[in-house]
Design a protein around this motif. Structure first.
Motif, PDB file in Angstrom:
ATOM      1  N   UNK A 171      58.110  79.737  55.092  1.00 51.78           N
ATOM      2  CA  UNK A 171      57.936  78.294  55.239  1.00 51.78           C
ATOM      3  C   UNK A 171      56.893  77.970  56.310  1.00 51.78           C
ATOM      4  N   UNK A 172      56.926  78.735  57.395  1.00 52.77           N
ATOM      5  CA  UNK A 172      56.071  78.430  58.550  1.00 52.77           C
ATOM      6  C   UNK A 172      54.771  79.240  58.543  1.00 52.77           C
ATOM      7  N   UNK A 173      54.400  79.789  57.395  1.00 57.72           N
ATOM      8  CA  UNK A 173      53.146  80.523  57.163  1.00 57.72           C
ATOM      9  C   UNK A 173      53.049  81.857  57.918  1.00 57.72           C
ATOM     10  N   UNK A 174      53.513  81.865  59.202  1.00 58.82           N
ATOM     11  CA  UNK A 174      53.478  83.088  60.014  1.00 58.82           C
ATOM     12  C   UNK A 174      52.098  83.735  60.096  1.00 58.82           C
ATOM     13  N   UNK A 175      51.076  82.910  60.299  1.00 56.95           N
ATOM     14  CA  UNK A 175      49.737  83.455  60.512  1.00 56.95           C
ATOM     15  C   UNK A 175      49.509  83.641  62.012  1.00 56.95           C
ATOM     16  N   UNK A 176      48.486  84.437  62.352  1.00 56.69           N
ATOM     17  CA  UNK A 176      48.060  84.515  63.751  1.00 56.69           C
ATOM     18  C   UNK A 176      47.039  83.397  63.928  1.00 56.69           C
ATOM     19  N   UNK A 177      47.417  82.309  64.626  1.00 58.28           N
ATOM     20  CA  UNK A 177      46.597  81.086  64.570  1.00 58.28           C
ATOM     21  C   UNK A 177      45.183  81.256  65.120  1.00 58.28           C
ATOM     22  N   UNK A 178      45.025  82.080  66.170  1.00 53.27           N
ATOM     23  CA  UNK A 178      43.705  82.204  66.800  1.00 53.27           C
ATOM     24  C   UNK A 178      42.800  83.180  66.068  1.00 53.27           C
ATOM     25  N   UNK A 179      43.364  83.956  65.147  1.00 58.14           N
ATOM     26  CA  UNK A 179      42.539  84.909  64.391  1.00 58.14           C
ATOM     27  C   UNK A 179      41.897  84.225  63.193  1.00 58.14           C
ATOM     28  N   UNK A 180      40.857  84.852  62.687  1.00 55.66           N
ATOM     29  CA  UNK A 180      40.199  84.285  61.508  1.00 55.66           C
ATOM     30  C   UNK A 180      41.093  84.459  60.283  1.00 55.66           C
ATOM     31  N   UNK A 181      40.769  83.669  59.281  1.00 51.06           N
ATOM     32  CA  UNK A 181      41.453  83.775  57.996  1.00 51.06           C
ATOM     33  C   UNK A 181      41.327  85.210  57.470  1.00 51.06           C
ATOM     34  N   UNK A 182      40.125  85.765  57.546  1.00 48.92           N
ATOM     35  CA  UNK A 182      39.915  87.126  57.043  1.00 48.92           C
ATOM     36  C   UNK A 182      40.791  88.145  57.783  1.00 48.92           C
ATOM     37  N   UNK A 183      40.843  88.053  59.121  1.00 47.94           N
ATOM     38  CA  UNK A 183      41.687  89.010  59.872  1.00 47.94           C
ATOM     39  C   UNK A 183      43.140  88.878  59.473  1.00 47.94           C
ATOM     40  N   UNK A 184      43.580  87.638  59.264  1.00 48.09           N
ATOM     41  CA  UNK A 184      44.962  87.438  58.838  1.00 48.09           C
ATOM     42  C   UNK A 184      45.216  88.114  57.492  1.00 48.09           C
ATOM     43  N   UNK A 185      44.288  87.950  56.569  1.00 47.72           N
ATOM     44  CA  UNK A 185      44.484  88.536  55.241  1.00 47.72           C
ATOM     45  C   UNK A 185      44.420  90.062  55.317  1.00 47.72           C
ATOM     46  N   UNK A 186      43.564  90.568  56.208  1.00 48.39           N
ATOM     47  CA  UNK A 186      43.453  92.030  56.354  1.00 48.39           C
ATOM     48  C   UNK A 186      44.748  92.672  56.843  1.00 48.39           C
ATOM     49  N   UNK A 187      45.587  91.906  57.536  1.00 49.43           N
ATOM     50  CA  UNK A 187      46.858  92.508  57.963  1.00 49.43           C
ATOM     51  C   UNK A 187      47.703  92.915  56.747  1.00 49.43           C
ATOM     52  N   UNK A 188      47.410  92.319  55.600  1.00 45.45           N
ATOM     53  CA  UNK A 188      48.063  92.763  54.366  1.00 45.45           C
ATOM     54  C   UNK A 188      47.666  94.180  53.969  1.00 45.45           C
ATOM     55  N   UNK A 189      46.597  94.710  54.592  1.00 46.17           N
ATOM     56  CA  UNK A 189      46.133  96.073  54.288  1.00 46.17           C
ATOM     57  C   UNK A 189      46.630  97.094  55.310  1.00 46.17           C
ATOM     58  N   UNK A 190      47.425  96.659  56.285  1.00 45.88           N
ATOM     59  CA  UNK A 190      47.841  97.560  57.373  1.00 45.88           C
ATOM     60  C   UNK A 190      48.506  98.835  56.866  1.00 45.88           C
ATOM     61  N   UNK A 191      49.341  98.663  55.812  1.00 44.28           N
ATOM     62  CA  UNK A 191      50.094  99.810  55.314  1.00 44.28           C
ATOM     63  C   UNK A 191      49.189 100.880  54.718  1.00 44.28           C
TER      64      UNK A 191
END
Ligand code: ADP
Ligand code: ADP
Length: 237
Positions: free
Chosen positions: A86-106
């Motif tokens: 519900x609350x998105x749980x993004x890292x607000x100060x990071x770029x959109x791209x960096x946030x999406x890249x965290x999906x690749x951490x695994x």
């Protein structure tokens, strides 16, 4: 395939989050879970990626036994299951791209992630995911500069970048206005239809549910009290 067989969740406080839930969700289904606050919707969703441990029964996701799983097995499961909040749980100060890249951490050595030395394949996957939700032009903006609807799209892109077989969304539109909520639901529907990813969404409102779901699961007091198509809800309510 997600398979619950007589699954219960007992919280340490003594509350029953789930009470003997049995159901099967085939691959590629768009499932909406509805019910009043406290019905167990969130608990149901969170057992699927092992955030909430089950107390009894068996739970399988793609043949993997979630109940009793730990460590590496659980990490592998979570790589296959994307999650939206519900609350998105993004890292607000990071770029959109960096946030999406965290999906690749695994899929990335930790030191690459630490220094931001992402492989080209990971960056490409992140851009593809952003394209799919229509916000690729925001890639280098800070997440905090985006509207709520756009932030939720970033969260969807982050989940997509994982290349999941299942996406779980826990009240993903609860803090959005109705047109924006519709937009987010349409994104989830498109991902489901185009990529065949199973989607399980919790919603407060039955009208949104009937518009998007293949199947609606109604919950009350930790139990499944309705399980059918949107058309069948007419008779139930
Ligand atoms: P819903 O998502 O339908 O609002 P939940 O799954 O959040 O319902 O909650 C189901 C029941 O479990 C409620 O009675 C709630 O108070 C309780 N519950 C949820 N999370 C916890 C927790 N972490 N600890 C104790 N009880 C909880
Ligand atoms: P279709 O056959 O419906 O076009 P594909 O599996 O060929 O679907 O995928 C289309 C595009 O979506 C490709 O660019 C592919 O890399 C990307 N894609 C496929 N599966 C996923 C996934 N789970 N997450 C993110 N992108 C995906």
């Amino acid at each position: 395939m997600i398979r619950f067989d007589d699954v219960s969740v007992l919280y340490p406080t003594g509350t029953k989050g789930l009470d003997g839930v049995s159901l099967e969700i085939p691959d590629g289904q768009f499932v909406v879970v509805v019910g009043l606050s406290g019905a167990g919707k969130s608990t149901l969703i969170r057992t699927i990626n092992g955030i909430v441990p089950t107390s009894s029964g068996t739970l399988e996701v793609d043949g993997f036994r979630v109940d009793g799983a730990a460590g590496r097995g659980l990490r592998r499961l979570r790589a296959r299951v994307g999650m939206i909040f519900q609350s998105f749980n993004l890292v607000p100060r990071s770029t959109v791209l960096s946030n999406v890249l965290t999906g690749r951490l695994h899929a990335t050595p930790w030191w690459r992630a630490l220094f931001g030395w992402w492989r080209k394949a990971d960056t490409e996957r992140a851009f593809q995911a952003l394209e799919r939700v229509g916000i690729v032009e925001k890639a280098y903006n800070r997440a905090s500069a985006l509207s709520g609807g756009q932030q939720q799209r970033v969260a969807i892109a982050r989940a997509l970048a994982q290349e999941p077989s299942v996406i779980l969304a826990d009240e993903p539109v609860a803090s959005l206005d109705p047109p924006t909520a519709d937009m987010v639901m349409r994104d989830l529907q498109r991902i489901n239809r185009e990529l065949g990813i199973t989607v399980v969404v919790n919603l407060h409102f039955l009208d949104l549910a009937t518009r998007y779901a293949d199947r609606i699961i109604g919950m009350r007091a930790g139990r499944v009290v309705f399980d059918g198509t949107p058309a069948q809800t007419d008779d139930a309510v």
